[in-house]
Scaffold this motif. Structure first.
Motif, PDB file in Angstrom:
ATOM      1  N   MET A 116       0.844  -1.185   0.000  1.00 51.47           N
ATOM      2  CA  MET A 116       0.000   0.000   0.000  1.00 51.47           C
ATOM      3  C   MET A 116       0.884   1.241   0.000  1.00 51.47           C
ATOM      4  O   MET A 116       1.832   1.349   0.771  1.00 51.47           O
ATOM      5  CB  MET A 116      -0.884  -0.017   1.253  1.00 51.47           C
ATOM      6  CG  MET A 116      -1.885   1.090   1.308  1.00 51.47           C
ATOM      7  SD  MET A 116      -3.140   0.673   2.531  1.00 51.47           S
ATOM      8  CE  MET A 116      -3.508   2.253   3.175  1.00 51.47           C
ATOM      9  N   ALA A 117       0.560   2.162  -0.863  1.00 47.01           N
ATOM     10  CA  ALA A 117       1.353   3.383  -0.996  1.00 47.01           C
ATOM     11  C   ALA A 117       1.195   4.267   0.235  1.00 47.01           C
ATOM     12  O   ALA A 117       0.120   4.362   0.823  1.00 47.01           O
ATOM     13  CB  ALA A 117       0.921   4.156  -2.240  1.00 47.01           C
ATOM     14  N   LYS A 118       2.290   4.889   0.628  1.00 46.05           N
ATOM     15  CA  LYS A 118       2.238   5.875   1.706  1.00 46.05           C
ATOM     16  C   LYS A 118       1.481   7.098   1.210  1.00 46.05           C
ATOM     17  O   LYS A 118       1.526   7.433   0.027  1.00 46.05           O
ATOM     18  CB  LYS A 118       3.649   6.272   2.144  1.00 46.05           C
ATOM     19  CG  LYS A 118       4.457   5.145   2.741  1.00 46.05           C
ATOM     20  CD  LYS A 118       3.980   4.798   4.120  1.00 46.05           C
ATOM     21  CE  LYS A 118       4.923   3.789   4.753  1.00 46.05           C
ATOM     22  NZ  LYS A 118       4.663   3.614   6.151  1.00 46.05           N
ATOM     23  N   ARG A 119       0.810   7.778   2.124  1.00 50.36           N
ATOM     24  CA  ARG A 119      -0.052   8.893   1.763  1.00 50.36           C
ATOM     25  C   ARG A 119       0.487  10.228   2.273  1.00 50.36           C
ATOM     26  O   ARG A 119       0.872  10.341   3.441  1.00 50.36           O
ATOM     27  CB  ARG A 119      -1.438   8.673   2.341  1.00 50.36           C
ATOM     28  CG  ARG A 119      -2.109   7.462   1.767  1.00 50.36           C
ATOM     29  CD  ARG A 119      -3.416   7.207   2.448  1.00 50.36           C
ATOM     30  NE  ARG A 119      -4.143   6.186   1.714  1.00 50.36           N
ATOM     31  CZ  ARG A 119      -5.414   5.961   1.865  1.00 50.36           C
ATOM     32  NH1 ARG A 119      -6.125   6.654   2.724  1.00 50.36           N
ATOM     33  NH2 ARG A 119      -5.999   5.029   1.155  1.00 50.36           N
ATOM     34  N   ILE A 120       0.475  11.214   1.380  1.00 50.34           N
ATOM     35  CA  ILE A 120       0.923  12.562   1.709  1.00 50.34           C
ATOM     36  C   ILE A 120      -0.251  13.514   1.541  1.00 50.34           C
ATOM     37  O   ILE A 120      -0.887  13.540   0.479  1.00 50.34           O
ATOM     38  CB  ILE A 120       2.080  13.003   0.792  1.00 50.34           C
ATOM     39  CG1 ILE A 120       3.279  12.084   0.970  1.00 50.34           C
ATOM     40  CG2 ILE A 120       2.453  14.465   1.067  1.00 50.34           C
ATOM     41  CD1 ILE A 120       4.380  12.300  -0.052  1.00 50.34           C
ATOM     42  N   LEU A 121      -0.526  14.291   2.570  1.00 54.65           N
ATOM     43  CA  LEU A 121      -1.546  15.340   2.517  1.00 54.65           C
ATOM     44  C   LEU A 121      -0.814  16.672   2.455  1.00 54.65           C
ATOM     45  O   LEU A 121      -0.014  16.987   3.337  1.00 54.65           O
ATOM     46  CB  LEU A 121      -2.451  15.279   3.747  1.00 54.65           C
ATOM     47  CG  LEU A 121      -3.550  16.330   3.844  1.00 54.65           C
ATOM     48  CD1 LEU A 121      -4.521  16.225   2.679  1.00 54.65           C
ATOM     49  CD2 LEU A 121      -4.303  16.179   5.166  1.00 54.65           C
ATOM     50  N   ALA A 122      -1.059  17.430   1.379  1.00 53.04           N
ATOM     51  CA  ALA A 122      -0.354  18.697   1.167  1.00 53.04           C
ATOM     52  C   ALA A 122      -1.348  19.846   1.205  1.00 53.04           C
ATOM     53  O   ALA A 122      -2.391  19.802   0.558  1.00 53.04           O
ATOM     54  CB  ALA A 122       0.374  18.669  -0.171  1.00 53.04           C
ATOM     55  N   LEU A 123      -1.001  20.884   1.968  1.00 53.25           N
ATOM     56  CA  LEU A 123      -1.844  22.068   2.109  1.00 53.25           C
ATOM     57  C   LEU A 123      -1.045  23.301   1.726  1.00 53.25           C
ATOM     58  O   LEU A 123      -0.038  23.624   2.365  1.00 53.25           O
ATOM     59  CB  LEU A 123      -2.338  22.171   3.552  1.00 53.25           C
ATOM     60  CG  LEU A 123      -3.196  23.358   3.933  1.00 53.25           C
ATOM     61  CD1 LEU A 123      -4.441  23.460   3.074  1.00 53.25           C
ATOM     62  CD2 LEU A 123      -3.590  23.265   5.402  1.00 53.25           C
ATOM     63  N   ASP A 124      -1.477  23.958   0.642  1.00 49.81           N
ATOM     64  CA  ASP A 124      -0.817  25.174   0.155  1.00 49.81           C
ATOM     65  C   ASP A 124      -1.849  25.948  -0.648  1.00 49.81           C
ATOM     66  O   ASP A 124      -2.684  25.352  -1.323  1.00 49.81           O
ATOM     67  CB  ASP A 124       0.387  24.805  -0.733  1.00 49.81           C
ATOM     68  CG  ASP A 124       1.351  25.955  -0.941  1.00 49.81           C
ATOM     69  OD1 ASP A 124       0.924  27.002  -1.461  1.00 49.81           O
ATOM     70  OD2 ASP A 124       2.530  25.798  -0.580  1.00 49.81           O
ATOM     71  N   ASP A 125      -1.810  27.277  -0.579  1.00 42.66           N
ATOM     72  CA  ASP A 125      -2.779  28.070  -1.343  1.00 42.66           C
ATOM     73  C   ASP A 125      -2.314  28.359  -2.769  1.00 42.66           C
ATOM     74  O   ASP A 125      -2.988  29.060  -3.518  1.00 42.66           O
ATOM     75  CB  ASP A 125      -3.145  29.364  -0.614  1.00 42.66           C
ATOM     76  CG  ASP A 125      -1.955  30.280  -0.368  1.00 42.66           C
ATOM     77  OD1 ASP A 125      -0.812  29.888  -0.660  1.00 42.66           O
ATOM     78  OD2 ASP A 125      -2.176  31.396   0.127  1.00 42.66           O
ATOM     79  N   ASP A 126      -1.189  27.784  -3.179  1.00 42.94           N
ATOM     80  CA  ASP A 126      -0.680  27.945  -4.538  1.00 42.94           C
ATOM     81  C   ASP A 126      -0.932  26.646  -5.314  1.00 42.94           C
ATOM     82  O   ASP A 126      -0.282  25.625  -5.050  1.00 42.94           O
ATOM     83  CB  ASP A 126       0.815  28.263  -4.492  1.00 42.94           C
ATOM     84  CG  ASP A 126       1.415  28.531  -5.849  1.00 42.94           C
ATOM     85  OD1 ASP A 126       0.830  28.110  -6.870  1.00 42.94           O
ATOM     86  OD2 ASP A 126       2.483  29.166  -5.900  1.00 42.94           O
ATOM     87  N   PRO A 127      -1.868  26.665  -6.279  1.00 43.77           N
ATOM     88  CA  PRO A 127      -2.167  25.437  -7.012  1.00 43.77           C
ATOM     89  C   PRO A 127      -0.972  24.886  -7.798  1.00 43.77           C
ATOM     90  O   PRO A 127      -0.875  23.682  -8.002  1.00 43.77           O
ATOM     91  CB  PRO A 127      -3.317  25.823  -7.949  1.00 43.77           C
ATOM     92  CG  PRO A 127      -3.409  27.304  -7.907  1.00 43.77           C
ATOM     93  CD  PRO A 127      -2.697  27.786  -6.692  1.00 43.77           C
ATOM     94  N   ASP A 128      -0.046  25.758  -8.212  1.00 44.60           N
ATOM     95  CA  ASP A 128       1.144  25.288  -8.919  1.00 44.60           C
ATOM     96  C   ASP A 128       2.031  24.434  -8.021  1.00 44.60           C
ATOM     97  O   ASP A 128       2.578  23.411  -8.451  1.00 44.60           O
ATOM     98  CB  ASP A 128       1.941  26.460  -9.488  1.00 44.60           C
ATOM     99  CG  ASP A 128       1.197  27.187 -10.605  1.00 44.60           C
ATOM    100  OD1 ASP A 128       0.354  26.550 -11.280  1.00 44.60           O
ATOM    101  OD2 ASP A 128       1.441  28.391 -10.789  1.00 44.60           O
ATOM    102  N   ILE A 129       2.181  24.853  -6.772  1.00 41.70           N
ATOM    103  CA  ILE A 129       2.969  24.061  -5.809  1.00 41.70           C
ATOM    104  C   ILE A 129       2.293  22.712  -5.573  1.00 41.70           C
ATOM    105  O   ILE A 129       2.954  21.669  -5.546  1.00 41.70           O
ATOM    106  CB  ILE A 129       3.135  24.827  -4.470  1.00 41.70           C
ATOM    107  CG1 ILE A 129       3.956  26.097  -4.666  1.00 41.70           C
ATOM    108  CG2 ILE A 129       3.746  23.932  -3.386  1.00 41.70           C
ATOM    109  CD1 ILE A 129       5.413  25.881  -4.980  1.00 41.70           C
ATOM    110  N   LEU A 130       0.973  22.725  -5.438  1.00 42.66           N
ATOM    111  CA  LEU A 130       0.248  21.471  -5.219  1.00 42.66           C
ATOM    112  C   LEU A 130       0.392  20.541  -6.421  1.00 42.66           C
ATOM    113  O   LEU A 130       0.513  19.319  -6.250  1.00 42.66           O
ATOM    114  CB  LEU A 130      -1.218  21.749  -4.912  1.00 42.66           C
ATOM    115  CG  LEU A 130      -1.477  22.488  -3.589  1.00 42.66           C
ATOM    116  CD1 LEU A 130      -2.963  22.779  -3.434  1.00 42.66           C
ATOM    117  CD2 LEU A 130      -0.943  21.713  -2.399  1.00 42.66           C
TER     118      LEU A 130
END
Length: 132
Positions: A1-15
């Motif tokens: 099972m793949a590890k999960r990353i939750l990313a929070l940023d207000d820049d859609p390009d960074i996301l």
């Protein structure tokens, strides 16, 4: 099972960069542009690591980090603060972040930092030599 990353940023390009880079590394990535549904995303997605910007609209990622690290539900999730702000230097000591990465970031540094928290450690067991 793949590890999960939750990313929070207000820049859609960074996301988008997070999604592409970590998806290519075999991670499952969920991105949020605002913390409005952060609690629900944590419960539903069960992240193994979180990437937080400091300035997310009117919200402060450092304060969010501090609150998450004080909760018995989320305190063991590694949090990496990714920001171009100078106050990033206080993130580990004052806000309990597990690591920091300054923007603009190098993709190799970003991936290596996340890997440090999420890849299983391999312990060499030594070599067994059987003789006839």
């Amino acid at each position: 099972m793949a590890k999960r990353i939750l990313a929070l940023d207000d820049d859609p390009d960074i996301l988008d960069i997070y999604s592409m880079a970590f998806g290519a590394e075999g991670y499952e990535v969920k991105t949020l542009l605002s913390p409005d549904n952060l609690a629900g995303a944590i419960v539903d997605f069960s992240p193994d690591l979180m990437l937080l910007d400091i300035k997310i609209g009117a919200f402060n990622g450092l304060e969010m980090c501090k609150v998450l690290k004080q909760s018995s539900i989320t305190r063991d999730i590694p949090i990496v603060i990714v920001s171009g702000l100078d106050c990033i230097n206080r993130a580990v000591e004052e806000y309990a972040a597990d690591a920091v990465i300054s923007k603009p970031f190098d993709l190799i540094t970003l991936v290596n930092t996340v890997d440090r928290f999420l890849l299983a450690k391999v312990v060499p067991l030594g070599r067994v030599v059987l003789e006839d």
